[in-house]
Design an enzyme around this catalytic site. Structure first.
Site, mmCIF file in Angstrom:
data_model
loop_
_atom_site.group_PDB
_atom_site.id
_atom_site.type_symbol
_atom_site.label_atom_id
_atom_site.label_comp_id
_atom_site.label_asym_id
_atom_site.label_seq_id
_atom_site.Cartn_x
_atom_site.Cartn_y
_atom_site.Cartn_z
ATOM 1 N N ARG A 82 5.403 -9.657 -11.150
ATOM 2 C CA ARG A 82 4.483 -10.366 -10.250
ATOM 3 C C ARG A 82 3.123 -10.577 -10.908
ATOM 4 O O ARG A 82 2.447 -11.566 -10.645
ATOM 5 C CB ARG A 82 4.328 -9.619 -8.919
ATOM 6 C CG ARG A 82 3.869 -8.186 -9.072
ATOM 7 C CD ARG A 82 3.762 -7.499 -7.723
ATOM 8 N NE ARG A 82 3.633 -6.061 -7.890
ATOM 9 C CZ ARG A 82 2.975 -5.279 -7.046
ATOM 10 N NH1 ARG A 82 2.400 -5.779 -5.986
ATOM 11 N NH2 ARG A 82 2.922 -3.987 -7.256
ATOM 12 N N SER B 177 -0.649 -8.280 -3.273
ATOM 13 C CA SER B 177 0.746 -8.030 -3.675
ATOM 14 C C SER B 177 1.267 -9.116 -4.599
ATOM 15 O O SER B 177 2.092 -8.868 -5.462
ATOM 16 C CB SER B 177 1.648 -7.953 -2.439
ATOM 17 O OG SER B 177 1.288 -6.861 -1.643
ATOM 18 N N GLU C 282 4.354 -17.816 7.842
ATOM 19 C CA GLU C 282 5.040 -18.391 6.688
ATOM 20 C C GLU C 282 5.578 -19.795 6.955
ATOM 21 O O GLU C 282 5.604 -20.641 6.058
ATOM 22 C CB GLU C 282 6.179 -17.465 6.237
ATOM 23 C CG GLU C 282 5.730 -16.116 5.695
ATOM 24 C CD GLU C 282 5.435 -15.088 6.802
ATOM 25 O OE1 GLU C 282 5.676 -15.389 7.995
ATOM 26 O OE2 GLU C 282 4.955 -13.984 6.472
ATOM 27 N N PHE D 286 10.353 -13.250 3.040
ATOM 28 C CA PHE D 286 9.574 -14.149 3.898
ATOM 29 C C PHE D 286 9.432 -15.537 3.273
ATOM 30 O O PHE D 286 9.010 -16.481 3.933
ATOM 31 C CB PHE D 286 8.199 -13.538 4.188
ATOM 32 C CG PHE D 286 8.271 -12.091 4.604
ATOM 33 C CD1 PHE D 286 9.260 -11.667 5.471
ATOM 34 C CD2 PHE D 286 7.380 -11.156 4.106
ATOM 35 C CE1 PHE D 286 9.361 -10.334 5.850
ATOM 36 C CE2 PHE D 286 7.471 -9.822 4.475
ATOM 37 C CZ PHE D 286 8.458 -9.401 5.352
ATOM 38 N N HIS E 9 8.641 -9.243 -4.916
ATOM 39 C CA HIS E 9 9.320 -8.159 -4.202
ATOM 40 C C HIS E 9 10.767 -8.513 -3.859
ATOM 41 O O HIS E 9 11.283 -8.152 -2.811
ATOM 42 C CB HIS E 9 8.554 -7.789 -2.936
ATOM 43 C CG HIS E 9 7.208 -7.166 -3.202
ATOM 44 N ND1 HIS E 9 6.246 -7.778 -3.968
ATOM 45 C CD2 HIS E 9 6.668 -5.993 -2.797
ATOM 46 C CE1 HIS E 9 5.167 -7.007 -4.030
ATOM 47 N NE2 HIS E 9 5.387 -5.909 -3.343
ATOM 48 N N ASP F 6 9.938 0.442 1.113
ATOM 49 C CA ASP F 6 9.828 -0.303 2.378
ATOM 50 C C ASP F 6 11.188 -0.515 3.056
ATOM 51 O O ASP F 6 11.261 -0.756 4.258
ATOM 52 C CB ASP F 6 9.164 -1.665 2.144
ATOM 53 C CG ASP F 6 7.647 -1.546 2.106
ATOM 54 O OD1 ASP F 6 7.131 -0.481 2.507
ATOM 55 O OD2 ASP F 6 6.986 -2.493 1.671
ATOM 56 N N ARG G 268 8.521 -6.451 -7.892
ATOM 57 C CA ARG G 268 7.367 -5.599 -7.682
ATOM 58 C C ARG G 268 7.148 -4.549 -8.769
ATOM 59 O O ARG G 268 6.019 -4.342 -9.192
ATOM 60 C CB ARG G 268 7.516 -4.894 -6.326
ATOM 61 C CG ARG G 268 6.471 -3.825 -6.071
ATOM 62 C CD ARG G 268 6.637 -3.246 -4.679
ATOM 63 N NE ARG G 268 5.594 -2.292 -4.381
ATOM 64 C CZ ARG G 268 5.725 -0.962 -4.503
ATOM 65 N NH1 ARG G 268 6.859 -0.447 -4.944
ATOM 66 N NH2 ARG G 268 4.738 -0.166 -4.204
#
Lengths: 281, 318
Positions: free
Chosen positions: B13, B40, B61, B86, B112, B120, B170
């Site tokens: 990322r 992020s 989104e 998302f 991610h 998560d 990530r």
């Protein structure tokens, strides 16, 4: 510059186009199309500042986005009669290999269409993006969009409504076609919208009401007010009260013709009530 | 056997963030949108350098994707940023109608992705996104393997006209591809030469494939590792050339076996050169919480799994 009579004549011809298009393929959405005929005729022929080149780069002119894509018959008719593509092409509506798909799309390269619509609730976001691009390009032209009232039941609208107010998207005029009808019945029965004006104002929009949304003069007056409210830090919402099926007596004030085509006899009545003005395609 | 050196672990990322920063300086039409995940997605620099070209849309989104489609009208090149889940599943219809069907020049950049999001858990770990995106007509699908490749890909997709899904992750992972590489969309990279088995890997599994090839080599098995960063359009020719030589293939990806790279490779082979194939991928399951390494081990997405699959597929050749 057109006078009211010219716009009314054009509207009558557009109504004939709508009825003939949906009748031929026994499908499509005449109700909402007829209800928005005056508005789209006025928008494309009087209100919007459009280039006469019909190129589609989206720069240096006002742009329009149709979010409730199912009223494609009125959109196609108005676009064709404004010069975006040959009027004769209206006869291909919904036929195989046509550029005039059931719902509008850029996919077949039809001039005048800037984004696909039909799956509801997406048009305002696209309009906001186009409005932001205008600002980046230092292009002072405006973005117009049209949305069904039932369409406000889609949650994405409220994301967009919140964004536009929170980010001062003040070069946008979004019109809601308040006809109070949707496929399954009156909006008040299917899922009540509540007070749409209060809702937009609570989100931070300037709201202009056009109570006679099928009257050309009232539309021109209301949209002039809406235009005067742009550039003041807030997005502008026009609440356009229309009658679904306007101009064809048996189609008016009901959701029955939302997505149903007239038969031969019904078409004949519709034609009789809307005598040819500019010539059928 | 050609070997590769890890120049130091880095997250993919951040490669995206660095690429976006560079694009900000070199291409004034590039704009960026983010749905409340600037840190992020490593979009901070772009935002700081070009506030007028950066759109914070909040946790919305669907509106972000629609706005991106609209921004293309007038010549902008929008890059959207949020987690892979998302970026795809949540907004599938928005991407389908307003971007893909409308042929809008939007770059959907997704961090991610896969299991390596870690703790998560399954709500945030999407293992279906490659399938969702590759099924959309006209969509280019890219899954990069390290920091350098992600940076190069980010820069390259700005010059590609049409919608792109760029998938990255990530965690910090080995950075081993050249810093000065030119990223060519749709062009597979042959990392090692081999004769016994082809290993076609994408994303974080490329380094694992190289590790596996080393171990296999020590045991006398010659593995040809291909880095498929572009899953669509797939480099059919590179796959057929390699499998034509080795006679079997292992596909490796941080994604469900259904709808992923493995199925795309299987299609090419079924049409042109039927050959045994083993799939290193998740087995039609959701993920769960855990450290990235624990998850990759539990779900069989590491070099050990690739070695096992290679032995199995070589045995099937007979």
């Amino acid at each position: 510059m057109s006078n009211t009579q010219q716009l009314e004549d054009l509207t009558t011809q557009v109504r004939r186009d709508i009825l003939r298009m949906v009748h031929k393929v026994n499908s499509g959405h005449p109700g909402g199309s007829l209800g928005c005929a005056e508005f789209l005729v006025a928008l494309y022929n009087e209100i919007m500042d459009r280039k006469d080149t019909f190129d589609m780069d989206g720069i240096g002119e006002d742009l329009f986005f149709l979010s409730n894509g199912h009223i494609s018959p009125v959109f196609y008719s108005v676009l064709a009669r404004a010069g975006y593509f040959p009027v004769e092409e209206l006869s291909t509506f919904r036929l195989i290999n046509s550029r005039l798909q059931g719902h509008p799309t850029t996919h077949e390269g039809l001039p005048g269409i800037r984004v696909a619509s039909g799956s509801l609730g997406q048009g305002m976001s696209v309009a906001i993006g186009a409005a932001q691009a205008k600002k980046l390009n230092n292009d002072s032209h405006l973005i117009y969009s049209l949305h069904g009232d039932g369409e406000l039941q889609e949650g994405q609208n409220w994301e967009a409504i919140m964004y536009a107010a929170g980010n001062n998207v003040d070069n946008l005029i979004s019109t809601i076609d308040l006809n109070g009808q949707q496929i399954d019945g009156p909006t008040d029965v299917v899922l009540p919208l509540g007070n749409v004006k209060d809702k937009f104002e609570a989100f931070g929009w300037t709201v202009v009401e056009i109570n006679q949304g099928n009257n050309i003069d009232e539309i021109l007056k209301g949209m002039a007010v809406a235009k005067s409210k742009t550039g003041q830090g807030k997005p502008v919402c026009v609440l356009l009260k229309t009658v679904m099926g306007n101009g064809v007596d048996f189609m008016m004030h009901t959701h029955a013709w939302h997505g149903k085509a007239p038969n031969d006899d019904q078409l004949a009545i519709g034609m009789e009530q809307n005598a040819e003005t500019l010539g059928d395609y | 056997m050609k070997t590769y050196t890890n120049t130091g672990n880095k997250d993919t990322r951040s490669g995206f963030g660095a690429g976006l920063t560079e694009l900000g300086q070199t291409n004034e039409n590039v704009v960026a949108l983010c749905a409340d995940l600037i840190g992020s997605l490593k979009m901070d620099d772009f935002k700081k350098n070009h506030p007028e070209r950066f759109y914070q849309v909040g946790i919305a989104e669907a509106n972000m994707i629609g706005m991106a489609a609209g921004l293309t009208i007038g010549g902008k090149i929008p890059f959207t940023g949020t987690f892979a889940n998302f970026s795809t599943g949540r907004v599938y219809d928005q991407i389908r109608q307003s971007v893909a069907y409308s042929d809008k020049n939007v770059k959907i950049c997704a961090s991610h992705a896969g299991l390596t999001l870690g703790e998560d858990g399954a709500t945030h770990q999407i293992l279906e996104d490659i399938g969702l995106m590759k099924m959309l007509p006209g969509m280019t699908v890219i899954n990069t393997c390290d920091y350098n490749q992600t940076k190069a890909a980010t820069i390259a997709i700005a010059d590609h006209k049409g919608p792109v899904y760029l998938r990255f992750g990530r965690p910090s992972v080995p950075n081993f591809t050249p810093e000065d590489q030119t990223f060519e969309i749709g062009k597979a990279l042959q990392l090692t030469e081999g004769t016994d088995v082809t290993i076609v890997a994408t994303g974080h599994l490329v380094w694992e494939a190289l590790e596996a090839a080393k171990t296999l080599n020590d045991k006398g098995i010659s593995a040809e590792v291909i880095d498929i960063h572009t899953i669509k359009p797939l480099d059919d020719e590179a796959i057929l050339k390699s499998v034509g030589k080795t006679g079997c293939v292992v596909t490796a990806e941080e994604h469900n076996y259904m709808g992923g790279l493995g199925e795309s490779v299987a299609r090419v082979l079924a049409l042109h050169h039927p050959a045994p194939q083993e799939f290193v991928a998740t087995q039609d399951t959701f993920g769960e919480s855990g450290t990235p390494a624990q998850l990759m081990e539990k779900y069989g997405l590491n070099s050990a799994s690739i070695i096992k699959a290679a032995n199995k597929v070589i045995a099937r050749k007979k």
